[in-house]
Design an enzyme around this catalytic site. Structure first.
Site, mmCIF file in Angstrom:
data_model
loop_
_atom_site.group_PDB
_atom_site.id
_atom_site.type_symbol
_atom_site.label_atom_id
_atom_site.label_comp_id
_atom_site.label_asym_id
_atom_site.label_seq_id
_atom_site.Cartn_x
_atom_site.Cartn_y
_atom_site.Cartn_z
ATOM 1 N N PHE A 193 -13.857 -4.951 -0.397
ATOM 2 C CA PHE A 193 -14.864 -4.394 -1.306
ATOM 3 C C PHE A 193 -16.266 -4.648 -0.744
ATOM 4 O O PHE A 193 -17.150 -5.147 -1.445
ATOM 5 C CB PHE A 193 -14.753 -4.985 -2.711
ATOM 6 C CG PHE A 193 -13.439 -4.757 -3.398
ATOM 7 C CD1 PHE A 193 -12.608 -3.707 -3.033
ATOM 8 C CD2 PHE A 193 -13.028 -5.576 -4.430
ATOM 9 C CE1 PHE A 193 -11.394 -3.487 -3.671
ATOM 10 C CE2 PHE A 193 -11.818 -5.370 -5.078
ATOM 11 C CZ PHE A 193 -10.989 -4.322 -4.695
ATOM 12 N N PRO A 194 -16.497 -4.305 0.544
ATOM 13 C CA PRO A 194 -17.804 -4.589 1.143
ATOM 14 C C PRO A 194 -18.941 -3.774 0.540
ATOM 15 O O PRO A 194 -20.106 -4.088 0.781
ATOM 16 C CB PRO A 194 -17.598 -4.222 2.612
ATOM 17 C CG PRO A 194 -16.536 -3.169 2.578
ATOM 18 C CD PRO A 194 -15.606 -3.595 1.473
ATOM 19 N N LEU A 195 -18.584 -2.755 -0.239
ATOM 20 C CA LEU A 195 -19.600 -1.962 -0.933
ATOM 21 C C LEU A 195 -19.497 -2.124 -2.438
ATOM 22 O O LEU A 195 -20.182 -1.442 -3.193
ATOM 23 C CB LEU A 195 -19.473 -0.477 -0.553
ATOM 24 C CG LEU A 195 -19.683 -0.173 0.929
ATOM 25 C CD1 LEU A 195 -19.440 1.297 1.210
ATOM 26 C CD2 LEU A 195 -21.081 -0.586 1.369
ATOM 27 N N GLY A 196 -18.656 -3.068 -2.898
ATOM 28 C CA GLY A 196 -18.504 -3.317 -4.326
ATOM 29 C C GLY A 196 -17.945 -2.114 -5.064
ATOM 30 O O GLY A 196 -17.436 -1.166 -4.470
ATOM 31 N N GLY A 197 -18.026 -2.166 -6.390
ATOM 32 C CA GLY A 197 -17.737 -1.008 -7.210
ATOM 33 C C GLY A 197 -16.296 -0.593 -7.324
ATOM 34 O O GLY A 197 -16.004 0.453 -7.910
ATOM 35 N N TYR B 100 0.858 -1.182 0.000
ATOM 36 C CA TYR B 100 0.000 0.000 0.000
ATOM 37 C C TYR B 100 0.902 1.242 0.000
ATOM 38 O O TYR B 100 1.522 1.579 1.016
ATOM 39 C CB TYR B 100 -0.898 0.038 1.233
ATOM 40 C CG TYR B 100 -2.005 -0.991 1.278
ATOM 41 C CD1 TYR B 100 -2.326 -1.766 0.161
ATOM 42 C CD2 TYR B 100 -2.749 -1.191 2.428
ATOM 43 C CE1 TYR B 100 -3.345 -2.695 0.207
ATOM 44 C CE2 TYR B 100 -3.776 -2.122 2.489
ATOM 45 C CZ TYR B 100 -4.066 -2.873 1.374
ATOM 46 O OH TYR B 100 -5.080 -3.800 1.427
ATOM 47 N N PRO C 92 -14.775 -1.411 -12.518
ATOM 48 C CA PRO C 92 -15.961 -1.044 -13.301
ATOM 49 C C PRO C 92 -17.029 -2.123 -13.387
ATOM 50 O O PRO C 92 -18.216 -1.820 -13.378
ATOM 51 C CB PRO C 92 -15.374 -0.718 -14.674
ATOM 52 C CG PRO C 92 -13.985 -0.251 -14.384
ATOM 53 C CD PRO C 92 -13.515 -1.096 -13.225
#
Length: 314
Positions: free
Chosen positions: A227-231, A72, A234
Site C-alpha cells: 500500500f505504498p500509495l495508501g487508500g 492471489y 476506506p
C-alpha cells in the site's frame, strides 16, 4: 524461473536492460529496486493472454523481483507467473503464507497461521509456480496492519511459525524468510532466524513504522512497503490526496502517484518497491519513477508530511 545464486553488483539484468530504480540487495541477490506486485493480475482473469503479456512486459523492462502469493486469485496469479517466465529468466519470485483463499466464505481470505498450514501453503505455492524452491517466503502475521486478524487457534506464537519456516528453508524448499505486517517486537524476536525483508503498510502519509525501517536499514533487511500509495481501504489515507505531494508533482510535471513512489526510493536505500497494476501504461509509469529526481526542497516538503495512518481491518 527464479535463481538463488550469489549476489551481483551489476546495475543491469542479465539481458543488459537497466534495472528500474537501480539495484539493491534481497536475500543474497541483487534486484531492481522497482519490482512488480502481482496481486492485481487477478483483474485479468478473463484475459489470460493479457495477464501473461503484462508480466513479460515488466521482465523485459528490467524487473527481476516479482511478489505474489498462492491466495492471489486462488492460484491464478501464480499460474500466470509460471506461464510468463521461462528457464532463462533470472527473476526472484517472492511469495507469502499466513492466509488461504476462501472463495465460498464470507471473506475472500481466511487465516492460515498454524505451522502445518504454513507448510501446506508453501507446498501449494511450489506446485502452482512450477518450481522446487521459492527464493523468499514472507510470513504474513495477523496481529498488525490492515486486513485479517487471528482468532482462536489461529493465534500462533511467532517462534513456532519461524521454526516451521526454518525447517522448510533447511529442506531447500524456500531460500529465505521474510515477514509481513509485523510489529517491532516481532521483528526483533525474528532477527536470529535471518529475516531478509519486511513488508508492512507504509507510505509518505503512513509512517508509523519509521523506527522499524531504521532497524531494517541497520540490519541489512530490505524494506518492501505494501500500500505504498495508501487508500486500499476506506480509512487509509491516500498519498495522491496529500497537498505537498500534489505540489511537488505539479512542479515536476509528473503524477502524484509517481511522486509518492519516488519519495520511497529516496527515503532509504534499502527500500524495494512492488507497485501493482493490471494496465500496461500504468506499469510503464511505475517503472519510470526510478528516473524522477527529487531536490532538497521537494524532499524536505515531503519529509514534513505527518503520518495519518489508521488501524484498518477487513
Amino acid at each position: 524461473m527464479t535463481s538463488t545464486g550469489s549476489s551481483s553488483s551489476s546495475r543491469a539484468t542479465g539481458s543488459g536492460t537497466p534495472r528500474p530504480g537501480g539495484a539493491a540487495p534481497l536475500a543474497g541477490r541483487t534486484v531492481s529496486r522497482i519490482g512488480y506486485g502481482a496481486m492485481q493480475l487477478e483483474r485479468l482473469r478473463s484475459d489470460r493472454a493479457a495477464a501473461v503479456a503484462l508480466v513479460r512486459r515488466a521482465v523485459d523492462r528490467g524487473v527481476d523481483h516479482l511478489d505474489t502469493a498462492q491466495f492471489y486469485g486462488d492460484g491464478f496469479v501464480n499460474g500466470i507467473i509460471r506461464e510468463a517466465l521461462g528457464p532463462s529468466d533470472d527473476v526472484v519470485v517472492v511469495s507469502k503464507v499466513g492466509a488461504d483463499s476462501d472463495p465460498g466464505g464470507p471473506r475472500p481470505l481466511r487465516p492460515a497461521q498454524r505451522p502445518e498450514e504454513l507448510r501446506a501453503s508453501v507446498e501449494d505455492n511450489l506446485r502452482s509456480l512450477g518450481t522446487d524452491r521459492i527464493a523468499v517466503v514472507n510470513l504474513r502475521r495477523l496481529d498488525a496492519g490492515p486486513g485479517l486478524r487471528a482468532e482462536g487457534d489461529q493465534r500462533v506464537d511467532l517462534d513456532d511459525q519461524l521454526a516451521e519456516l526454518t525447517r522448510l528453508r533447511d529442506e531447500g524448499k524456500i531460500g529465505a524468510i521474510g515477514l509481513s505486517s509485523v510489529t517491532p517486537d516481532g521483528l526483533r524476536r525474528a532477527l536470529p532466524a535471518g529475516v531478509v525483508c519486511v513488508q508492512n503498510a507504509y507510505s509518505v502519509v503512513s509512517r508509523d513504522d519509521e523506527d522499524m525501517l531504521a532497524l531494517c536499514s541497520a540490519e541489512g533487511i530490505a524494506w518492501v512497503p505494501y500500500f505504498p500509495l495508501g487508500g486500499a481501504f476506506p480509512a487509509l489515507p491516500k498519498v495522491v490526496d496529500e497537498p505537498a505531494v500534489r505540489t511537488v508533482a505539479a512542479a515536476l510535471g509528473v503524477t502524484p502517484a509517481q511522486v509518492g513512489l519516488a519519495w520511497l526510493l529516496h527515503h532509504a536505500p534499502n527500500v524495494l518497491l512492488i507497485p501493482g497494476t493490471a494496465d500496461p501504461g500504468h506499469l510503464d509509469a511505475n517503472l519510470a519513477v526510478g528516473g524522477i529526481a527529487l531536490d532538497a526542497s521537494s524532499l524536505a516538503a515531503l519529509d514534513a508530511v505527518r503520518s495519518r495512518s489508521a488501524d484498518v481491518r477487513l
